[in-house]
Design a protein around this motif. Structure first.
Motif, mmCIF file in Angstrom:
data_model
loop_
_atom_site.group_PDB
_atom_site.id
_atom_site.type_symbol
_atom_site.label_atom_id
_atom_site.label_comp_id
_atom_site.label_asym_id
_atom_site.label_seq_id
_atom_site.Cartn_x
_atom_site.Cartn_y
_atom_site.Cartn_z
ATOM 1 N N HIS A 80 0.837 -1.212 0.000
ATOM 2 C CA HIS A 80 0.000 0.000 0.000
ATOM 3 C C HIS A 80 0.870 1.260 0.000
ATOM 4 O O HIS A 80 0.529 2.257 0.644
ATOM 5 C CB HIS A 80 -0.954 -0.016 1.201
ATOM 6 N N LYS A 81 1.983 1.195 -0.703
ATOM 7 C CA LYS A 81 2.902 2.322 -0.834
ATOM 8 C C LYS A 81 3.313 2.436 -2.293
ATOM 9 O O LYS A 81 3.866 1.474 -2.859
ATOM 10 C CB LYS A 81 4.151 2.128 0.048
ATOM 11 N N HIS A 82 3.065 3.609 -2.918
ATOM 12 C CA HIS A 82 3.309 3.788 -4.347
ATOM 13 C C HIS A 82 4.806 3.818 -4.641
ATOM 14 O O HIS A 82 5.560 4.542 -3.978
ATOM 15 C CB HIS A 82 2.652 5.085 -4.819
ATOM 16 N N GLN A 85 7.326 8.409 0.835
ATOM 17 C CA GLN A 85 6.275 8.702 1.802
ATOM 18 C C GLN A 85 6.865 8.743 3.207
ATOM 19 O O GLN A 85 7.731 7.934 3.547
ATOM 20 C CB GLN A 85 5.165 7.649 1.722
ATOM 21 N N VAL A 112 9.360 5.539 3.424
ATOM 22 C CA VAL A 112 9.294 4.401 2.514
ATOM 23 C C VAL A 112 9.596 4.912 1.114
ATOM 24 O O VAL A 112 8.971 5.876 0.646
ATOM 25 C CB VAL A 112 7.916 3.724 2.538
ATOM 26 N N VAL A 140 3.715 1.424 9.723
ATOM 27 C CA VAL A 140 3.744 1.820 8.312
ATOM 28 C C VAL A 140 3.096 0.763 7.420
ATOM 29 O O VAL A 140 2.404 1.090 6.442
ATOM 30 C CB VAL A 140 5.197 2.088 7.876
#
Length: 476
Positions: free
Chosen positions: A20-22, A27, A38, A96
Motif C-alpha cells: 500500500h505504498k506507491h 512517503q 518508505v 507503516v
C-alpha cells in the motif's frame, strides 16, 4: 536504520499494491522516536525493492529513554539505538505496513494470499546469540538465512566480532507472514525493547505469531525474550497458545531461564489444567465414538492433530485430512511421519488440498465430517457457500462443528478483541444456535449442542460444539 524488501515475482511492481505504498514517490510517517520513510530504490517489471528507513531523533530518544545501563548518564547518549535495527524499527514497520501485515489488499487479494519470492536485507542487526541464533529462528519459518557477523573493526581483526550481524533472508513466503516474522523476531534477536512491556504485549505476540509461533521449535525462547523475561507474561502467552490456538503442542514449555527441579514435589492442591485444544480434540473423538462411524473427513485439518488421533484408533477405517493451506498439509505430513508410515496405516489415510467454499466430489461419501475451529475463519458472506458444500452437496451422515464461544472471552484477562487474528467473527451461544437451526431447516439435519471445556455458569464453555445428524439416516 534501514530494511529492504525485494521481490522478483512478475510484475514485481505489484509489491507496491501489497505494501500500500506507491513506488513512484517517497512517503513519510511520523513516529514517536523520529520519522519513517518508505521509498523504492528500484521498481521495474523484473525486480522491485521497497526500503523502510527510520531516522531516529537521538535527542528525543535520550529524553524519553529509561535508565537501563550501568552508567545511565553516559549511556543515554552513547548507544547504538539510533543506528542498529531494533524494536524501534519493528514498531515503525508495524505502523507503516499495518494493512500489509494483516494480509489485506483490495486491489490484489489473490496476491496477498500467495507466497512470493522475497529477499529481505538488514545490514546492522543486534543479535545476542550471533549468526547461529538468527539461523535458528528464521530457518524453521521457511527462510534461507545468510547471517554474517560484523567485525568490531575491519582494521583490527584480532578484536573479533561485534554483536551485530548482516542478515539476508530469502524464501517463497507470503508477504504478511514475512512482516509478522520480522515484527516479532527483530526485538527477540536484540533481546531488548525501547518501551515498557505490559500485559498487552501478550496479545501483540499472539496476533503476530498466530500462524507460526506454536509450531516453532524455539517458541519458548521467542516468547520469553519478546516479553522481556517476565515470567507471568510468558506463562500467560503459553496459556493463550495452548487454549486459544487451533493447532499447538499439548504441553507448555517452561520459561527458558528456569530449570525444573527434579526434587520438587507438586503441592497437593496444584491444579494441572488440560489445554483447551486437547479437550476439544477429545470431545470430538468421544462423539465420533458414540456415533460409531468408520469413515471420517477432517475439513480444515490444520497441522493434523485430529488426523493423528484418528489414525491411532483402528476403528476408523478411512481418514481424510483436507486443508486449503499447502503449508498446513506439509506440517501434517511431517507430524504423521508420512514418509516412514507403515503401509497398513498409510492405506487408511488420504490428504489433499481444497477450499471448503467450492464443491468438490472428494468430500462426499463419509460417515462423518469434522469442522473443528474452522467456520470462524470464513468470511461471513462465504458461509452460505460452505454450508451448501458440506451440508447440501457432500451430505455426510454427521457433521461436527466446534467454534469459540464469544461470551467466554471475558475470562481471558489478556485478550483484546477476538482470540485469533484470522478469525472473521466469533459467535455467542445464541448466535451459534440460530445459525445451526437455519442449516438444519435448509439442508435436512437435526442438531445437538455440547459444551467443551469448563462450563461457566455465567458465560458458558470456552468452545461450543454442534453435532448435526442427517434426517432419515442412510444414503439420499
Amino acid at each position: 536504520m534501514i530494511l529492504t524488501i525485494s521481490t522478483t515475482a512478475r510484475p514485481a511492481t505489484d509489491l507496491g499494491y501489497l505494501l500500500h505504498k506507491h513506488p513512484g514517490r517517497v512517503q513519510e510517517f511520523t513516529q514517536s522516536c523520529g520519522v519513517a520513510r518508505v521509498f523504492y530504490p528500484e521498481a521495474n517489471e523484473d525486480r522491485c525493492t521497497a526500503a523502510l528507513l527510520l531516522e531516529v531523533d537521538a535527542i528525543r530518544l535520550a529524553r524519553t529513554s529509561r535508565g537501563s545501563t550501568p552508567d545511565y548518564a553516559l549511556g543515554q547518549y552513547v548507544n547504538d539505538r539510533p543506528y542498529a535495527v531494533s524494536s524501534l524499527l519493528a514498531v515503525a514497520l508495524a505502523d507503516v505496513f499495518r494493512t500489509a501485515r494483516a494480509g489485506r489488499c483490495a486491489m490484489r487479494p489473490e496476491l496477498a494470499a500467495t507466497p512470493l519470492p522475497l529477499e529481505i536485507s538488514l545490514p546492522a542487526l543486534p543479535c545476542r546469540g550471533g549468526p547461529e541464533l538468527a539461523e535458528r529462528l528464521f530457518r524453521p519459518l521457511g527462510w534461507v538465512v545468510e547471517a554474517d557477523a560484523v567485525p568490531l573493526d575491519d582494521a583490527f581483526p584480532e578484536w573479533g566480532d561485534s554483536r551485530y550481524v548482516r542478515l539476508t533472508l530469502r524464501g517463497d513466503i507470503r508477504l504478511a507472514d514475512a512482516l509478522n516474522h520480522l515484527y516479532v523476531l527483530l526485538p527477540v534477536l536484540d533481546d531488548a525493547k525501547h518501551y515498557w512491556v505490559a500485559s498487552d504485549e501478550v496479545d501483540k505476540l499472539i496476533r503476530a505469531g498466530a500462524s507460526w509461533l506454536a509450531e516453532h521449535p524455539d517458541r519458548a525462547l521467542i516468547t520469553d525474550r519478546y516479553l522481556r523475561h517476565q515470567s507471568a507474561l510468558t506463562r500467560s502467552a503459553f496459556e493463550r497458545l495452548a487454549e486459544l490456538g487451533d493447532d499447538v503442542e499439548e504441553q507448555l514449555a517452561p520459561p527458558v531461564d528456569e530449570e525444573p527441579d527434579s526434587d520438587t514435589v507438586p503441592a497437593a492442591d496444584t491444579v494441572v489444567r488440560t489445554p483447551l485444544n486437547v479437550l476439544r480434540r477429545e470431545a470430538v473423538l468421544g462423539v465420533l465414538g458414540e456415533l460409531d462411524v468408520r469413515r471420517v473427513i477432517d475439513l480444515g485439518c490444520g497441522s493434523g492433530q485430529l488426523v493423528s488421533a484418528l489414525l491411532d484408533n483402528p476403528g476408523f477405517t478411512e481418514i481424510v485430512g483436507v486443508d486449503v493451506s499447502i503449508r498446513a498439509l506439509t506440517l501434517t505430513a511431517r507430524r504423521l511421519r508420512l514418509d516412514r508410515m507403515p503401509e497398513r496405516r498409510r492405506e487408511r489415510l488420504q490428504l489433499f488440498q481444497a477450499a471448503l467454499t467450492y464443491t468438490d466430489r472428494r468430500f462426499a461419501g463419509y460417515d462423518a465430517a469434522v469442522l473443528m475451529e474452522v467456520i470462524e475463519h470464513i468470511d461471513p458472506p462465504r458461509l452460505t457457500a460452505l454450508e451448501q458444500v458440506v451440508f447440501g452437496t457432500a451430505r455426510p451422515g454427521h457433521v461436527l462443528v466446534t467454534t469459540p464461544n464469544a461470551e467466554y472471552n471475558v475470562r481471558y484477562t489478556d485478550l483484546h478483541g477476538v482470540r485469533h487474528r484470522d478469525h472473521r467473527f466469533e459467535w455467542s451461544r445464541p448466535e451459534f444456535r440460530s445459525w445451526a437451526a437455519t442449516v438444519c431447516d435448509v439442508h435436512g439435519y437435526s442438531v445437538d449442542f455440547r459444551p467443551v471445556g469448563d462450563d461457566d455458569p455465567e458465560v458458558g464453555s470456552p468452545t461450543q460444539m454442534a453435532v448435526f445428524t442427517r434426517v432419515g439416516g442412510g444414503d439420499d
